[in-house]
Scaffold this active site. Sequence first.
Site, PDB file in Angstrom:
ATOM      1  N   ASP A  41       7.724  20.693   6.839  1.00  9.80           N
ATOM      2  CA  ASP A  41       8.077  19.752   5.780  1.00  9.80           C
ATOM      3  C   ASP A  41       7.544  18.356   6.056  1.00  9.80           C
ATOM      4  OD1 ASP A  41       9.460  21.554   4.377  1.00  9.80           O
ATOM      5  OD2 ASP A  41      11.459  20.798   4.871  1.00  9.80           O
ATOM      6  N   LYS A  63       7.608  18.741   0.267  1.00 10.59           N
ATOM      7  CA  LYS A  63       8.301  18.628  -1.016  1.00 10.59           C
ATOM      8  C   LYS A  63       8.902  17.243  -1.056  1.00 10.59           C
ATOM      9  CE  LYS A  63      11.313  21.751  -0.944  1.00 10.59           C
ATOM     10  NZ  LYS A  63      12.689  22.006  -1.306  1.00 10.59           N
ATOM     11  N   MET A 178      20.616  11.853   0.693  1.00  8.93           N
ATOM     12  CA  MET A 178      19.818  11.677  -0.537  1.00  8.93           C
ATOM     13  C   MET A 178      20.509  10.738  -1.523  1.00  8.93           C
ATOM     14  SD  MET A 178      18.633  15.660  -1.023  1.00  8.93           S
ATOM     15  CE  MET A 178      20.170  16.367  -0.434  1.00  8.93           C
TER      16      MET A 178
HETATM   17  N1  SAH Z   1      18.327  19.257   6.420  1.00 12.08           N
HETATM   18  C1  SAH Z   1      18.342  17.825   6.599  1.00 12.08           C
HETATM   19  C2  SAH Z   1      18.659  17.081   5.319  1.00 12.08           C
HETATM   20  C3  SAH Z   1      17.620  17.228   4.268  1.00 12.08           C
HETATM   21  S1  SAH Z   1      18.037  16.333   2.819  1.00 12.08           S
HETATM   22  C4  SAH Z   1      19.345  17.462   7.696  1.00 12.08           C
HETATM   23  O1  SAH Z   1      20.111  18.320   8.129  1.00 12.08           O
HETATM   24  O2  SAH Z   1      19.349  16.312   8.148  1.00 12.08           O
HETATM   25  C5  SAH Z   1      17.147  14.837   3.081  1.00 12.08           C
HETATM   26  C6  SAH Z   1      18.101  13.711   3.315  1.00 12.08           C
HETATM   27  O3  SAH Z   1      18.558  13.721   4.661  1.00 12.08           O
HETATM   28  C7  SAH Z   1      17.501  12.329   3.138  1.00 12.08           C
HETATM   29  O4  SAH Z   1      17.497  11.941   1.783  1.00 12.08           O
HETATM   30  C8  SAH Z   1      18.436  11.475   3.960  1.00 12.08           C
HETATM   31  O5  SAH Z   1      19.612  11.190   3.274  1.00 12.08           O
HETATM   32  C9  SAH Z   1      18.769  12.409   5.095  1.00 12.08           C
HETATM   33  N2  SAH Z   1      17.915  12.143   6.241  1.00 12.08           N
HETATM   34  C10 SAH Z   1      16.978  12.930   6.765  1.00 12.08           C
HETATM   35  N3  SAH Z   1      16.419  12.353   7.847  1.00 12.08           N
HETATM   36  C11 SAH Z   1      17.033  11.165   8.001  1.00 12.08           C
HETATM   37  C12 SAH Z   1      16.926  10.104   8.942  1.00 12.08           C
HETATM   38  N4  SAH Z   1      16.045  10.167   9.943  1.00 12.08           N
HETATM   39  N5  SAH Z   1      17.726   9.025   8.804  1.00 12.08           N
HETATM   40  C13 SAH Z   1      18.628   8.954   7.813  1.00 12.08           C
HETATM   41  N6  SAH Z   1      18.773   9.926   6.899  1.00 12.08           N
HETATM   42  C14 SAH Z   1      17.992  11.020   6.996  1.00 12.08           C
END
Ligand code: SAH
Length: 515
Positions: A41, A63, A178
Amino acid sequence: MNERRKFVPGVYLVGAGPGDPGLITLRGAQLLGAAEVCIYDHLVHPALLDLLPPECDRVFAGKSAGRFKTGQDDITDMLIEYGRTNRIVVRLKGGDPFVFGRGGEEMIALTAAGLHCEVVPGVTSGAAAPAYAGIPVTHRNLTSMVVFVTGHEDPAKQDSAVDWRLLARLRATLCVYMGVSRCGDIVRELIDGGLDPATPAACVERGTQPGQRQLRCAAADLPARMESAGIDSPAMIVIGAVAAVEGFENWFTGKPLFGQRVIITRAAGQASELAGMVEELGAQVLRMPAIEIQPIPAREAMEQALNAIRPGDVLVWTSPNGARRTAELLEAMGRDIRAFAGCLTAAVGPSTARALKEHTGLIADLLPGEDFRGEGVLKALIGRLQSPANLWLFQAREASRTLPEGLKAAGHHVHELVLYQNVEPEFDLDAFEQAADDPHTWALFTSSSTARNFMDLLVRRGHDPEDAPIRAVSIGPVTSETLRELGVEPAAEAHPSTLQGLVEALVRAVQRRKE
Ligand code: SAH
């Protein structure tokens, strides 16, 4: 190779963690090392892809939010297709695959298609981003409940899957994924549902990464504060009493090199130790090797040499890479250092001797006293050998002619084995100039030759050193002198001339600038 044998073919949904590549699980890293196909991703850190074997197929399935709304079906189809090839297929997903990662859908489809499928959980950003901003998502005295919730949906929508008004009354820590673009609506719904507007809140942008930014305020002020700070996705919104826990909010962003970018100019294979050291202090590393080492297929030449080498012959290594390549070739041929039994060994300098020991186990019998170049080892050899001796040189295509010509002139028999060559790496001048423009970017030089190669490369690509001065940190007086000759005044110099000294010099330079 051993790793690969351990895993059965199938599709592995692997959590990559929240950004910092060190936060992948051990099993996740082992699977990357064994992968034959990797589908990843856009949130995945490039350093994780470096763990893939060179021959692994890499497939980007980005995506970016909202860009390809129907992309998931295609990705699932693609996973099934790769899954049927009977290989180790790694589906690498940001954070945890089953936390807003659509891993559940993929697993259902893969299993329904009759494929072997496993999940490797990851560190989810809902826990990790707050942690890197000093916020524990639970705390005995403050809250005993955490909610991972998506802020992706329109909170005012009648049939919204998230009941924000209910969440407002839970007294839980809310970790909103998100949620950047809808933060205003979310906070309004929560307050309408009874949340105290003064409830502590925080936002952590790019958590666990070198560009992490964080802010804290009352929930009611959060949308405006995020707006004025220009917070962008990915960011984690945290609402709840724990967002007011104080005392270690800067444990990560307060590291001495946090916010700095460091260009490492060593060849790729030699860069990782230094990169690891500066990353550990919070810096972001840009790898821009001045030279790339490319093996030359030398098996036949090596085979002939092994047949011809006799006890009493002299073996000479003129670079650490030559030593490493020798070991690789021996191994590929199913041979070991008994092929060199009874020979005298020589190395051009201490780092070559070290590499020789590390990769082959051989100890260098002969090492020049001070001049660690071709001339030095030539002098040492001539002083030691009675002519005519039989000498074998393990070297690069570009190796200087001083040594072989000098030996021949002294009446010795010289056999040259060319094991690798230095080639110009891919180099993105725009990326370099953009980075160099930023006063937080530094370039580290570990030798005169990397300094020279790097500056040559820049000039060949059309860079004007006068235009964009480089903040250079040099490993010692010799490298500093070379840099000056090339028109770059080093910002700092290492004492002692070791990697550790170099990193300390960088830290001092950064501190001086902050004062
Ligand atoms: N599967 C992922 C989440 C995917 S949805 C997990 O478990 O973390 C994507 C969202 O995750 C982003 O919009 C944000 O809100 C959060 N996110 C992912 N990486 C991040 C990071 N390094 N710092 C803060 N938020 C993060």
